[in-house]
Design an enzyme around this catalytic site. Sequence first.
Site, PDB file in Angstrom:
ATOM      1  CE  LYS A 191      56.220 101.417  56.659  1.00  0.00           C
ATOM      2  NZ  LYS A 191      56.088 100.292  56.046  1.00  0.00           N
TER       3      LYS A 191
ATOM      4  N   GLY B  29      49.335  93.711  57.654  1.00  0.00           N
ATOM      5  CA  GLY B  29      48.264  92.799  58.330  1.00  0.00           C
ATOM      6  C   GLY B  29      46.916  92.687  57.152  1.00  0.00           C
TER       7      GLY B  29
ATOM      8  CG  ASN C  48      54.603  94.852  48.998  1.00  0.00           C
ATOM      9  OD1 ASN C  48      55.796  94.903  49.136  1.00  0.00           O
ATOM     10  ND2 ASN C  48      54.169  94.524  47.750  1.00  0.00           N
ATOM     11  CB  THR C  49      52.188  90.666  51.666  1.00  0.00           C
ATOM     12  OG1 THR C  49      53.452  90.945  52.112  1.00  0.00           O
ATOM     13  CG2 THR C  49      52.074  89.232  51.500  1.00  0.00           C
TER      14      THR C  49
END
Length: 265
Positions: free
Chosen positions: A107, A195, A216-217
């Site tokens: 990536k 986002g 992820n977050t």
Amino acid sequence: METQLKDSKPLTIAGKVYQSRLLVGSGKYRDLEETRQATEASGAEIITVAVRRTNIGQKAGEPNLLDVISPERYTILPNTAGCYSAEDAVRTCKLARELLDGHDLVKLEVIGDEKTLYPDVQATLRAAETLVKDGFKVMVYTTDDPLIARQLEDIGCVAVMPLAAPIGSGLGIQNRYNILTIIENARVPILVDAGVGTASDAAIAMEMGCDGVLMNTAIAGARNPVLMASAMKKAIEAGREAYLAGRIPRKRYASASSPVDGLFF
């Protein structure tokens, strides 16, 4: 039933078919055990790893992510998070290839601004061209510009990953019309990257026709990451089914749920 529908083709990246359309990151968890539990709960098959921030063999004797996220079970997707130049990104991908015994799926992200974490588009294009020529299969983080998305496809990227909002912001899908334009003109998988804040954001992305979502977050930063991972798995599946089913048209006025013709009295 899904196999009979026009848009029901499976998610295929670089020739490999995946059952899950949710891709997850491996950072920001409290420890490796929480990483393992959340990853399993997500049902994801592709796990992205920040090579510059995560030990996957660079530091002998220290905890290794691959001890809990096995390359035999998951597709490891090395990413170039933290790279601010094309050269750094290319070098990081080459390091990952060495550490992972020739693994060539990566990536690519080249950051242009430390505050917004927006991608440097020109550097991304240069790095993508170099990596593709060197035999890498590149999934690429980019802006929501449809013209840039097409350029990255033309270079040979195997998936294009436009941001829906700034990385880690949790703002949800803020640019759906741009992303729709990218989807409509795409020849490779389009995955929302950055986002997403909660399950409804993931469902919206899938309802729009995205091929998948990477996050992820939204999971690791939740109060209960393992439970959020499970919620995201369900949201991705529900959003995909809704997209395939086809929503009703939006109307300004009411429409009766039951027929108005042929009333008994």
